[in-house]
Design an enzyme around this catalytic site. Structure first.
Site, short mmCIF file in Angstrom:
data_model
loop_
_atom_site.label_atom_id
_atom_site.label_comp_id
_atom_site.label_asym_id
_atom_site.label_seq_id
_atom_site.Cartn_x
_atom_site.Cartn_y
_atom_site.Cartn_z
N SER A 164 0.86 -1.18 0.00
CA SER A 164 0.00 0.00 0.00
C SER A 164 0.89 1.23 0.00
CB SER A 164 -0.90 0.03 1.25
OG SER A 164 -1.56 1.27 1.38
N TYR B 287 -3.26 -1.04 10.32
CA TYR B 287 -3.03 -1.23 8.89
C TYR B 287 -1.71 -0.60 8.47
CZ TYR B 287 -4.21 -1.43 3.90
OH TYR B 287 -4.22 -1.70 2.54
#
Length: 314
Positions: free
Chosen positions: A138, A151
């Site tokens: 990401s 996350y």
């Protein structure tokens, strides 16, 4: 030439788009995810595209599950050429207000399970003298954002793990490790996320499609690359985070509250962190139609944050 491709996290978002993409290219597929019913739907979609497909309902965090998946792929198709790992969960909330067990499970799913996939895949690839592992990172593996600490921590860890594995893989001919780093993607993960913030999350603009990320993954299978970024503002955000950290930190909070969260209230809940929600699984999350509204929000908060920054610099 047809390859055998394993896709973990195949029932929703990027994983489901990747399964369709590889199916359309004529590859043999072994698809894995937690929801048997949705997995059967994806199997049928891929078979309709002409692919030979096997499915394995499993949780990547369960002990022994990843090795059993690899055994199935080898028993059915004789080996594994490409492994695409997309399984991930997310949680919104201030770090001190997010239950510890939720934070831990996000890290377990997004980092430790990815490490187990890499461990199993690389052992099989070395034995076969070749194979390509494609991990899903990401842009948040290079920058940070508030209210997503689990996350962010997992994706930063995955970035470091992948780099180390790539260095080790230089000693093994034929083994390739790729990291695909999307920015905001139109998937259901934001609504499916655990939430202890009181407002449903959303992908901040600009939002790309899961199909675009899936094409980048398929391209890595054809021509392996160390890292691929998918998102028009990824480079800009990384530049701001690295070169202008003070400015970045002033802007990121207001931007996250206006562009990364909706106005819709939600009671605290664990989302899909511990168990799947088949009703919420799909390729897309339906966020792109809301893009113009989100852009207006970003424009407004950028102006306000810019004024605040100027006041601080005076």
């Amino acid at each position: 030439m047809s390859r055998t491709v394993v896709v973990t996290g195949a029932t929703s978002g990027i994983g489901r788009a990747a399964a369709r993409e590889f199916a359309g290219r004529g590859d043999r597929l072994v698809l894995a995810a937690r929801s048997p019913a949705t997995l059967a739907e994806v199997r049928d979609e891929c078979r309709a595209a002409g692919a030979d497909v096997r499915t394995v309902p499993m949780d990547v965090t369960a002990p022994g599950a990843v090795a059993a998946l690899a055994d199935t792929a080898e028993a059915e198709f004789g080996g594994i050429d490409v492994w695409v790992h997309t399984a991930a969960v997310m949680a919104y909330g201030r770090f001190d207000e997010t239950p510890a067990e939720v934070f831990d499970q996000v890290v377990r799913t997004d980092l430790l399970a990815a490490a187990e996939v890499a461990r199993v895949a690389l052992r099989r690839f070395r034995a076969a003298s070749g194979g390509t592992l494609i991990l899903t990172g990401s842009v948040l593996g290079h920058i940070t954002a508030p209210y997503m600490s689990g996350y962010v921590a997992a994706k930063w860890g995955l970035q470091g793990l992948t780099r180390a594995l790539q260095q080790e893989a230089r000693e093994t001919s034929g083994v390739r490790i790729c990291l695909v780093n999307p920015g905001s993607v139109d998937t259901p993960v934001y609504r499916q996320a655990a939430n202890y913030l009181g407002r449903i999350g959303r992908p901040p603009p600009p939002v790309t499609t899961p199909e675009r990320v899936a094409r980048a993954m398929a391209d890595c299978a054809d021509r392996p690359r160390r890292e691929v970024s998918v998102g028009r503002l990824n480079v800009v955000m990384r530049f701001g985070f690295t070169v202008l950290p003070g400015v970045y930190d002033v802007l990121v909070g207001p931007l996250m509250r206006r562009a990364g969260l909706t106005d819709r209230p939600v009671a605290p809940h664990p989302g899909i962190v511990f168990a799947p929600n088949p009703a919420g699984e799909a390729v897309r999350g339906g966020w792109r139609p809301d893009l113009s509204r989100a852009v207006r929000s970003v424009s407004g908060v950028t102006a306000a944050a810019g004024s605040a920054l100027l006041r601080r610099l005076r």
